[in-house]
Design an enzyme around this catalytic site. Structure first.
Site: not given
Length: 292
Positions: A43, A106, A132, A137, A161, A203
């Site tokens: 990202t 989404y 992740y 997000r 992560k 990370i």
């Protein structure tokens, strides 16, 4: 497999073009300063604005410059399983050591859909995978029960992560996935608590700007020297907060340009430079950390 301070590398642009020379310099500096692995095209690397060709050109440059000195964990995520498979195959072909994959965003699949997404990727490509989980997000949360199911059934999933901000999950994952399952924080500001609960590293966004301080912090935590880790946490905490005072990676690129003036701060739309207020907070945090 992975531990310590692992920067989610920014991607340097000059104008709209990828600045390969600046990226190679960044990779070299990160390794020299003690970063233990590298994440290209996450990202923070503005992967959403990169074409497929650009994305894996960046990964190849990272792998080539690292030359096996540290592992490379390439961003591979997509909300389309077929695209995620293609990305993972391309990351393997580029020489990456692992792929970093968000759950589909989404379209928001249920937990079965999340499981089957990662199952399909692992079935198609044997590259080691790092989950992740970043619901802020993706608006999709890999629930602990699903993480446990994935780890039990899919051997190529070697770590996570965790950017949920839910510290209790570290213990839940240790309980359900075993103490050898590699848990990496996705939140710099929670690194101290995350490590004390059994994490192996982070990370990191802040490591772009302060690689040596971040490397020293995680080395201290891994060694059980929490007094030293707390000193470094206090030194770094204002920076962790400052880098999110405007839309990331605007503040990160601004900060890196302040620390390394030759590094370009250009962004790709829809990302824009940080506000004046954000820049002032970043400057103060850099001074507090002794970086300027």
């Amino acid at each position: 497999m992975f531990s310590g301070s692992i920067p989610a590398l920014v991607t340097p642009f000059r104008g709209r073009a990828f600045d390969e020379a600046a990226y190679r310099d960044l990779v070299e500096w990160q390794i020299a300063e003690g970063s233990s692995a590298l994440v290209p095209c996450g990202t923070t690397g503005e992967s959403a604005t990169l074409s497929f060709e650009e994305h894996f050109a960046v990964v190849r440059v990272c792998v080539d410059q690292a030359k096996g000195r540290v592992p490379v964990i390439a961003g591979c995520g997509s909300n389309d399983t077929a695209v995620a498979i293609r990305n993972t195959e391309e990351a393997k072909a580029a020489g990456a050591d692992a792929g970093l994959l968000v759950p589909p965003y989404y379209n928001r699949p249920n937990q079965e859909g999340i499981y089957r997404h990662f199952e399909a990727i692992a079935d198609a490509c044997d590259l080691p995978l790092v989950l992740y989980n970043v619901p802020a997000r993706t608006v999709t949360d890999i629930q602990p029960e699903t993480v446990a199911r994935i780890v039990a059934d899919i051997p190529s999933v070697v770590g996570i992560k965790d950017a949920t901000g839910d510290l209790a999950r570290v213990s839940r994952h240790r309980e359900s996935c075993g103490t050898d399952f590699c848990q990496l924080s996705g939140n710099d500001d929670l690194g101290l608590a995350f490590m004390a609960m059994g994490g192996r590293g982070c990370i990191s966004v802040s490591a772009n700007v302060a690689p040596r301080l971040c490397a020293d912090f995680y080395a201290a935590a891994l060694a059980g020297d929490y007094a030293r880790a707390l000193e470094l946490q206090d030194k770094l905490f204002p920076l962790h907060a400052a880098l999110f005072t405007d839309a990331s990676p605007g503040p990160v690129k601004y900060a890196l340009n302040r620390v390394r003036p030759d590094f370009p701060a250009d962004l790709r739309l829809p990302m824009t430079p940080p506000s004046e207020a954000s820049r002032k907070v970043v400057d103060a945090a850099l001074a507090h950390a002794g970086l300027i």
